[in-house]
Design a protein around this motif. Structure first.
Motif, short mmCIF file in Angstrom:
data_model
loop_
_atom_site.label_atom_id
_atom_site.label_comp_id
_atom_site.label_asym_id
_atom_site.label_seq_id
_atom_site.Cartn_x
_atom_site.Cartn_y
_atom_site.Cartn_z
N ARG A 1 -3.89 -0.53 -10.34
CA ARG A 1 -4.63 0.74 -10.28
C ARG A 1 -6.11 0.55 -9.95
O ARG A 1 -6.80 1.52 -9.68
CB ARG A 1 -4.50 1.47 -11.60
CG ARG A 1 -3.06 1.80 -11.93
CD ARG A 1 -2.94 3.25 -12.27
NE ARG A 1 -1.56 3.55 -12.64
CZ ARG A 1 -0.78 4.30 -11.89
NH1 ARG A 1 -1.23 4.82 -10.78
NH2 ARG A 1 0.45 4.55 -12.26
N ARG B 1 -7.20 -2.49 -4.55
CA ARG B 1 -6.61 -1.66 -3.49
C ARG B 1 -7.44 -1.76 -2.20
O ARG B 1 -6.89 -1.86 -1.11
CB ARG B 1 -6.56 -0.22 -3.97
CG ARG B 1 -5.66 0.66 -3.19
CD ARG B 1 -5.56 1.99 -3.86
NE ARG B 1 -4.92 1.84 -5.16
CZ ARG B 1 -3.75 2.38 -5.47
NH1 ARG B 1 -3.14 3.13 -4.59
NH2 ARG B 1 -3.23 2.20 -6.65
N LEU C 1 0.82 -1.21 0.00
CA LEU C 1 0.00 0.00 0.00
C LEU C 1 0.86 1.26 0.00
O LEU C 1 0.57 2.22 -0.71
CB LEU C 1 -0.94 0.00 1.21
CG LEU C 1 -2.08 -1.00 1.18
CD1 LEU C 1 -2.74 -1.09 2.55
CD2 LEU C 1 -3.09 -0.66 0.11
N ARG D 1 -6.23 -3.26 1.35
CA ARG D 1 -6.37 -2.42 2.54
C ARG D 1 -7.17 -3.13 3.63
O ARG D 1 -6.80 -3.10 4.81
CB ARG D 1 -7.05 -1.10 2.18
CG ARG D 1 -7.06 -0.12 3.35
CD ARG D 1 -7.97 1.04 3.10
NE ARG D 1 -9.34 0.51 3.06
CZ ARG D 1 -10.34 1.08 2.41
NH1 ARG D 1 -10.14 2.17 1.72
NH2 ARG D 1 -11.55 0.56 2.43
N ILE E 1 0.39 -2.13 -5.85
CA ILE E 1 -0.85 -2.80 -6.21
C ILE E 1 -1.36 -2.16 -7.50
O ILE E 1 -1.08 -1.00 -7.78
CB ILE E 1 -1.89 -2.64 -5.09
CG1 ILE E 1 -1.31 -3.17 -3.80
CG2 ILE E 1 -3.18 -3.32 -5.42
CD1 ILE E 1 -1.88 -2.55 -2.60
N HIS F 1 2.71 1.71 -3.38
CA HIS F 1 1.79 1.63 -4.53
C HIS F 1 2.16 0.47 -5.46
O HIS F 1 2.23 0.63 -6.68
CB HIS F 1 1.76 2.95 -5.30
CG HIS F 1 1.45 4.13 -4.45
ND1 HIS F 1 0.17 4.38 -4.00
CD2 HIS F 1 2.23 5.10 -3.92
CE1 HIS F 1 0.18 5.47 -3.25
NE2 HIS F 1 1.42 5.93 -3.18
#
Length: 76
Positions: A32, A37, A25, A41, A30, A28
């Protein structure tokens, strides 16, 4: 003894998951897509919850040892 082993396994696995998802996370790593995401999370958050509960159990089960060591340290 057996409960300590499983608690340690749970803490280790949830910690690794929390670290790995946190790094993904933060940097970035992961895709788009917002769905991916959000999933990562959520996994990060819930693995943190599992780890927190595990730490509470760990401290509760080792309370006697913690008190004993604290007494020895405070005497010095």
């Amino acid at each position: 003894m057996r409960k300590n082993f499983w608690l340690d396994v749970i803490l280790f696995v949830s910690g690794l998951i929390c670290i790995a998802t946190g790094i993904c996370l933060d940097f970035h790593l992961i895709g788009r897509e917002m769905e991916t995401r959000r999933l990562v999370r959520d996994i990060h958050i819930y693995s943190g919850y599992v780890m927190t509960v595990g730490i509470i159990f760990h401290i509760a089960w080792h309370g006697g040892w913690i008190k004993s060591v604290a007494k020895q340290l405070l005497k010095k």
